[in-house]
Design a protein around this motif. Structure first.
Motif, short mmCIF file in Angstrom:
data_model
loop_
_atom_site.label_atom_id
_atom_site.label_comp_id
_atom_site.label_asym_id
_atom_site.label_seq_id
_atom_site.Cartn_x
_atom_site.Cartn_y
_atom_site.Cartn_z
N VAL A 94 30.20 3.05 23.35
CA VAL A 94 31.22 3.94 23.93
C VAL A 94 31.78 3.25 25.17
N THR A 95 33.10 3.14 25.23
CA THR A 95 33.77 2.57 26.39
C THR A 95 34.71 3.62 26.98
N GLU A 96 35.32 3.29 28.09
CA GLU A 96 36.24 4.16 28.83
C GLU A 96 35.44 5.26 29.53
N ALA A 97 35.53 5.28 30.84
CA ALA A 97 34.67 6.15 31.65
C ALA A 97 34.75 7.62 31.26
N ALA A 98 35.95 8.13 31.01
CA ALA A 98 36.08 9.54 30.64
C ALA A 98 35.41 9.82 29.30
N ALA A 99 35.59 8.90 28.35
CA ALA A 99 34.97 9.08 27.04
C ALA A 99 33.45 9.01 27.15
N ILE A 100 32.94 8.13 28.00
CA ILE A 100 31.49 8.03 28.18
C ILE A 100 30.94 9.32 28.77
N CYS A 101 31.63 9.86 29.77
CA CYS A 101 31.18 11.12 30.37
C CYS A 101 31.15 12.24 29.33
N ALA A 102 32.23 12.34 28.54
CA ALA A 102 32.29 13.38 27.51
C ALA A 102 31.21 13.18 26.46
N THR A 150 30.48 0.34 29.97
CA THR A 150 30.25 0.43 28.53
C THR A 150 28.82 0.93 28.37
N ILE A 151 28.60 1.79 27.39
CA ILE A 151 27.22 2.17 27.07
C ILE A 151 26.98 1.95 25.58
N VAL A 152 25.71 1.77 25.25
CA VAL A 152 25.28 1.73 23.86
C VAL A 152 24.15 2.74 23.72
N ASN A 207 31.94 -5.09 23.58
CA ASN A 207 33.22 -4.54 24.01
C ASN A 207 34.24 -5.67 24.08
N PRO A 208 35.10 -5.79 23.08
CA PRO A 208 36.08 -6.88 23.05
C PRO A 208 37.01 -6.93 24.25
N MET A 209 37.11 -5.82 24.97
CA MET A 209 37.93 -5.82 26.18
C MET A 209 37.27 -6.59 27.31
N GLY A 210 35.96 -6.80 27.20
CA GLY A 210 35.25 -7.50 28.25
C GLY A 210 35.26 -6.76 29.57
#
Length: 212
Positions: free
Chosen positions: A67-75, A59-61, A52-55
């Motif tokens: 996948v980053t961003e909590a809402a995106a990970i949940c979805a 983050t999940i793999v 994750n370049p944002m550091g």
């Protein structure tokens, strides 16, 4: 930081938005491996920046996908593991409400709360230029969503939207970034009663270094 393709690898810090994803993972009921990163140290190390370049966490793999961003990970997790029943199917009429509230919390709620916290709310005459309108409009809309939860945002069906929206409400209560409203209090009580929320909170709290 290697993993097998099917394994969920969860990068987090217990004092971050990673708590949202921890709760989601506990609701999911699937095995996962936790990698705890330190702010400014392992979170900014080249090995993690390659993921994750944002550091930043969470983050999940999973299946070779980052996948980053909590809402995106949940979805993502809700769709990747439909057996958990945490997201309406594509042809389910409830899908629209599910996405609406999930993205409302990730967009207007997050932006308005952050702007207020840093004293960056615009003057009232500029409200029409902003996605959240005004802090008051955002709060009233969020209150309507919480008040309509019977007991959840999709009625009797708990979903990933409750995890994400609910986290915003619970944090708003804890840090006083949202005004006190009966709807927020009632919704928060229902959320805190969920066994998965309790397990997730206990796991993260146990990782926080003692300040004694």
């Amino acid at each position: 930081m290697g993993s097998t393709a099917e394994e969920i690898v969860f990068y987090t810090n217990p004092m971050s938005r990673g708590r949202i994803v921890r709760w989601m993972l506990e609701e999911l009921g699937q095995p996962y491996r936790t990698e705890v990163l330190e702010f400014g140290k392992s979170m900014k190390a080249p090995e993690f920046l390659a993921i994750n370049p944002m550091g930043k966490v969470p983050t999940i793999v999973h299946r070779g996908v980052v996948v980053t961003e909590a809402a995106a990970i949940c979805a993502y997790l809700a769709d990747a593991f439909p057996v958990a029943g945490l997201a309406p199917a594509l042809d389910d009429p409830l899908r629209g409400s599910y996405l609406r509230w999930l993205f409302f919390a990730a967009g207007p709620v997050e932006a308005a709360i952050s702007a207020k916290a840093f004293g960056a709310l615009p003057p009232p005459e500029k409200a029409g230029s902003l996605g959240y309108g005004s802090f008051e409009q955002m709060t009233d809309t969020l209150e309507q969503a919480a008040a309509g939860a019977s007991p959840w945002l999709l009625g009797e069906r708990f979903s990933a939207a409750d995890v994400y929206v609910g986290s915003q409400v619970l944090w708003g209560q804890m840090f006083k970034t949202l005004p006190e409203r009966d709807a927020f209090s009632c919704y928060g009580e229902q959320l805190r009663a969920r066994p998965a929320w309790q397990r997730a909170a206990a796991l993260d709290d146990a990782l926080i270094p003692s300040r004694a």
